[in-house]
Write an enzyme that holds these catalytic residues in place. Sequence first.
Site, PDB file in Angstrom:
ATOM      1  N   TYR A 136      -0.672 -29.491  -5.729  1.00  0.00           N
ATOM      2  CA  TYR A 136      -1.844 -28.658  -5.986  1.00  0.00           C
ATOM      3  C   TYR A 136      -2.846 -28.707  -4.837  1.00  0.00           C
ATOM      4  O   TYR A 136      -3.516 -27.722  -4.543  1.00  0.00           O
ATOM      5  CB  TYR A 136      -2.582 -29.139  -7.246  1.00  0.00           C
ATOM      6  CG  TYR A 136      -2.044 -28.611  -8.535  1.00  0.00           C
ATOM      7  CD1 TYR A 136      -0.768 -28.941  -8.965  1.00  0.00           C
ATOM      8  CD2 TYR A 136      -2.818 -27.794  -9.346  1.00  0.00           C
ATOM      9  CE1 TYR A 136      -0.283 -28.468 -10.167  1.00  0.00           C
ATOM     10  CE2 TYR A 136      -2.345 -27.318 -10.554  1.00  0.00           C
ATOM     11  CZ  TYR A 136      -1.077 -27.655 -10.960  1.00  0.00           C
ATOM     12  OH  TYR A 136      -0.600 -27.191 -12.147  1.00  0.00           O
ATOM     13  N   LYS A 188      10.605 -37.383 -10.120  1.00  0.00           N
ATOM     14  CA  LYS A 188      11.857 -36.790  -9.630  1.00  0.00           C
ATOM     15  C   LYS A 188      12.284 -37.629  -8.414  1.00  0.00           C
ATOM     16  O   LYS A 188      12.486 -37.127  -7.312  1.00  0.00           O
ATOM     17  CB  LYS A 188      11.608 -35.310  -9.273  1.00  0.00           C
ATOM     18  CG  LYS A 188      12.845 -34.499  -8.947  1.00  0.00           C
ATOM     19  CD  LYS A 188      13.717 -34.179 -10.146  1.00  0.00           C
ATOM     20  CE  LYS A 188      15.018 -33.520  -9.686  1.00  0.00           C
ATOM     21  NZ  LYS A 188      15.988 -33.339 -10.782  1.00  0.00           N
ATOM     22  N   ASP A 220      13.463 -33.496 -15.387  1.00  0.00           N
ATOM     23  CA  ASP A 220      14.344 -32.556 -16.092  1.00  0.00           C
ATOM     24  C   ASP A 220      14.817 -33.170 -17.414  1.00  0.00           C
ATOM     25  O   ASP A 220      14.797 -32.532 -18.473  1.00  0.00           O
ATOM     26  CB  ASP A 220      15.533 -32.111 -15.210  1.00  0.00           C
ATOM     27  CG  ASP A 220      16.196 -33.243 -14.432  1.00  0.00           C
ATOM     28  OD1 ASP A 220      15.699 -34.392 -14.489  1.00  0.00           O
ATOM     29  OD2 ASP A 220      17.221 -32.988 -13.762  1.00  0.00           O
ATOM     30  N   ASP A 244       1.485 -30.548 -15.843  1.00  0.00           N
ATOM     31  CA  ASP A 244       1.099 -29.187 -16.232  1.00  0.00           C
ATOM     32  C   ASP A 244       2.215 -28.551 -17.056  1.00  0.00           C
ATOM     33  O   ASP A 244       1.990 -28.030 -18.149  1.00  0.00           O
ATOM     34  CB  ASP A 244       0.831 -28.359 -14.965  1.00  0.00           C
ATOM     35  CG  ASP A 244       0.450 -26.925 -15.289  1.00  0.00           C
ATOM     36  OD1 ASP A 244      -0.331 -26.717 -16.229  1.00  0.00           O
ATOM     37  OD2 ASP A 244       0.955 -26.007 -14.599  1.00  0.00           O
ATOM     38  N   ASP A 248       2.519 -27.903 -21.571  1.00  0.00           N
ATOM     39  CA  ASP A 248       2.767 -26.635 -22.277  1.00  0.00           C
ATOM     40  C   ASP A 248       4.008 -26.779 -23.159  1.00  0.00           C
ATOM     41  O   ASP A 248       4.051 -26.283 -24.284  1.00  0.00           O
ATOM     42  CB  ASP A 248       2.987 -25.477 -21.288  1.00  0.00           C
ATOM     43  CG  ASP A 248       1.669 -24.815 -20.842  1.00  0.00           C
ATOM     44  OD1 ASP A 248       0.633 -25.505 -20.825  1.00  0.00           O
ATOM     45  OD2 ASP A 248       1.689 -23.610 -20.505  1.00  0.00           O
TER      46      ASP A 248
HETATM   47  C1  IPM Z   1      -3.994 -26.078 -16.691  1.00  0.00           C
HETATM   48  C2  IPM Z   1      -3.818 -24.829 -15.863  1.00  0.00           C
HETATM   49  C3  IPM Z   1      -4.306 -25.060 -14.448  1.00  0.00           C
HETATM   50  C4  IPM Z   1      -3.394 -26.117 -13.832  1.00  0.00           C
HETATM   51  C5  IPM Z   1      -4.340 -23.806 -13.543  1.00  0.00           C
HETATM   52  C6  IPM Z   1      -5.144 -22.706 -14.146  1.00  0.00           C
HETATM   53  C7  IPM Z   1      -4.899 -24.136 -12.197  1.00  0.00           C
HETATM   54  O1  IPM Z   1      -2.511 -24.377 -15.918  1.00  0.00           O
HETATM   55  O2  IPM Z   1      -5.115 -26.578 -16.785  1.00  0.00           O
HETATM   56  O3  IPM Z   1      -3.022 -26.530 -17.299  1.00  0.00           O
HETATM   57  O4  IPM Z   1      -2.318 -25.788 -13.326  1.00  0.00           O
HETATM   58  O5  IPM Z   1      -3.792 -27.279 -13.841  1.00  0.00           O
HETATM   59 MN    MN Z   2      -1.285 -25.407 -17.414  1.00  0.00          MN
END
Ligand code: IPM
Ligand code: MN
Length: 354
Positions: A136, A188, A220, A244, A248
Amino acid sequence: MKIAVLPGDGIGPEVTREAVRVLEALGLPGLIMFEGDVGGVAYKRHGHPLPEETLTIARSCDAVLFGAVGDPSCDKLDRHLRPEQAVLGLRKELGLFANLRPAKVFPGLEHLSPLKPEIARELDLIIVRELTGDVYFGDKGVRMANDGTREGWDMMNYSETEVRRIALIAFRTARARNNKLRVTSVDKANVLETSQVWRDTVIEAAGAHPDIALSHMYVDNAAMQLISHPGSFGVVLTGNLFGDILSDLASAAVGSIGLLASASLGERSTEYGMFGMYEPIHGSAPDIAGQGVANPTAAILSVAMMLRYSFKLDDQAKRIETAVERALADGFLGRDLGGEHGTEAIGTAVCERL
Ligand code: IPM
Ligand code: MN
Ligand code: NAD
C-alpha cells in the site's frame, strides 16, 4: 470527549448518521462531535480528498468515526487526489498501524451465515491487520516496458520494526480474549521475501509469549480454511493487503459485509484511552448509495469499538453490541441479509433496544 465524524461518500453518510444516532441515544455526558469532509465529497468541495482542515479536526479529537470513501466519478483522477487517499492518509498521518477487525457469528444468528450452522457457530475471530505498510505504501509507478507497453509496479516491503509492533498487538489481543490463546500468522513466505522477514520476525516476537499457540499459514490456505474451519482461528495476524482481502472474506462468512466493524489504533493515548479511528470494513457501495438500504450495523458496532478502546466505556460498548444482537434476532434485517428493513429502520431498532 471529542469525536471527529467523517462521513465521506456514498453510503458513508447514510450509515454514519445511524451510528451517531445510537451514540447520542446513550446520553453520555461531555460528548462533543465535530464533522469534517473526506473523500470525493472533500475533493469536490476543497480540491483535496483529505483537506488540511479535516486532518486538524481529526488530530484535535480523542477518536475519529469514519464512514467510507470512494466515488466512481473520481476514478480517473491522479492517484493522490482519489477519495481512497483520504483513508490511507488518515491512517498514515495519525500513525494508526494496527487495524482490529472482529468477525463473529452471534449465538442464535447462525442462519445469517451462508455456512452450515454447525460450522458458522464456531466463527469467532479477530483479524489483526497491519495498516501503514506493505504494498500500500511502498514506491509505485507506471513505466514503459521494453516492448513499448505500459507496466505498473508497486513495491511490497515490511521492516522488522513494523512486523514486531503489530505482532505484539496480536499477542496482546489474543491474551485479552479469554477463550482462545491462539494466533495464526498469515503470509506468503513460500514465495515472497517480505513474508519471510514477516514470519521470522513474528516467531522471534513470540518468544516472550510462550503461552500463546502460534501457527503460520500461507494466505491461499488461510482463505480456504476461513470458510471450511473458521472455528480453528482466534487471532489472525497479517499484513495490510492480505488483511484487506481476508476481512471481506470473513464478513461474507458471518453473513454480510454490512456487519463488520473495525478499530485502527496506534501508540497515542488521550486522557480517556487509546486514540483511534473507527470504521466499517465496507466501502461507499455506489451500487446502493442514496437508496436508504445500506446496513448500518458495521458503523454502529464501530461506535461500540470506539467506546471500548478510546473511552474505556466497556459497559456502554456492550450495551450497543447487545442491542445490535437483539435487533438482528428480532428480524431487523436489511436487503444484504435477505430482509427488507432500511438503514434508518435498523438504526431505530438498535436505539430502541439500548
Ligand atoms: C478498507 C478499504 C481500503 C483498504 C481502501 C479503500 C483503501 O478497502 O478499509 O478495507 O484497502 O484498506
Ligand atoms: Mn477493504
Ligand atoms: P464496497 O464495500 O463499497 O461494496 C461491496 C459490495 O457490498 C457492494 O455490492 C455493496 O452494495 C455491498 N455493501 C457494502 N456495504 C454494505 C452495507 N453496509 N450494507 C449493504 N450492502 C453493502 O466495495 P467496492 O464496491 O469494491 O468499493 C466501492 C468504493 O468504496 C470504491 O471506491 C472503494 O475504493 C471504496 N472503499 C472504501 C473503503 C473505505 O472507505 N474504508 C473500503 C472499501 C472500499
